[in-house]
Design a protein around this motif. Structure first.
Motif, short mmCIF file in Angstrom:
data_model
loop_
_atom_site.label_atom_id
_atom_site.label_comp_id
_atom_site.label_asym_id
_atom_site.label_seq_id
_atom_site.Cartn_x
_atom_site.Cartn_y
_atom_site.Cartn_z
N ARG A 192 -10.39 -9.06 22.05
CA ARG A 192 -9.52 -9.39 23.17
C ARG A 192 -8.25 -10.02 22.61
NH1 ARG A 192 -14.58 -10.07 24.36
NH2 ARG A 192 -15.45 -8.99 26.17
N GLU A 216 -7.78 -5.36 25.67
CA GLU A 216 -9.18 -5.29 25.27
C GLU A 216 -9.44 -3.98 24.53
OE1 GLU A 216 -13.45 -5.49 27.48
OE2 GLU A 216 -11.91 -6.92 28.12
N SER A 224 -11.40 -13.01 19.64
CA SER A 224 -10.00 -13.21 20.00
C SER A 224 -9.12 -12.67 18.86
CB SER A 224 -9.74 -14.70 20.21
OG SER A 224 -8.42 -14.92 20.64
#
Length: 127
Positions: free
Chosen positions: A12, A25, A108
Motif C-alpha cells: 500500500r 494498492e 507500506s
C-alpha cells in the motif's frame, strides 16, 4: 537499508507512484529471486517490474530523507528499483533515481525521487 528478502504481499503506497495516480494498492509477486512483478489491485492491466538492486549494483545505497522513512514507518526499508525491460536495440535498465522503499512488516511503500544525487534514471543491467 534492509538486507532482508522481499516476500510476496500486498503493498500500500502512501501516495500513488509517479504516473500511476490514483492507484495505491499493488500485489507484489516474485518472478525470480531478484525480480518482482508489481500489479495494481484496482487495475489488473497496470504492471511494473521491480528488482532487488544489490546483486547488480552492490554499491547502491540511496540516501533517503528521514521524513520519507517516517512516512512508511521504518528506518530500515527493503529497497527495490523499477526495471525498464529491453526493447528493440536497448538493454534492460534500472531506475536508480527513484527507488521503491517497502516496510516489510506492514506493506507500506513509497517511491521517492532522490534529491541532490547523480543516480541514473536508466542504469544498464549487466547480462
Amino acid at each position: 537499508m534492509s538486507a532482508q528478502p522481499v516476500t510476496e504481499s500486498v503493498l500500500r503506497f502512501v501516495s500513488p507512484p509517479p504516473g500511476l495516480a490514483p492507484l495505491t494498492e499493488f500485489s507484489l509477486t516474485s518472478v525470480t529471486p531478484e525480480l518482482y512483478s508489481l500489479r495494481a489491485v484496482e487495475a489488473d492491466d497496470v504492471r511494473l517490474f521491480l528488482l532487488d538492486p544489490r546483486p547488480f549494483f552492490p554499491e547502491y545505497e540511496p540516501d533517503v530523507p528521514g521524513a520519507v522513512l517516517t512516512e512508511i514507518g521504518t528506518q530500515d526499508p527493503a529497497v527495490l528499483v523499477v526495471v525498464r525491460p529491453s526493447d528493440t536495440g536497448s538493454e534492460p535498465s534500472a531506475n536508480l533515481l527513484a527507488p521503491v522503499l517497502v516496510n516489510l512488516e506492514t506493506g507500506s511503500a513509497v517511491q521517492t525521487i532522490l534529491e541532490g544525487t547523480d543516480q541514473p534514471l536508466r542504469a544498464p543491467l549487466a547480462r
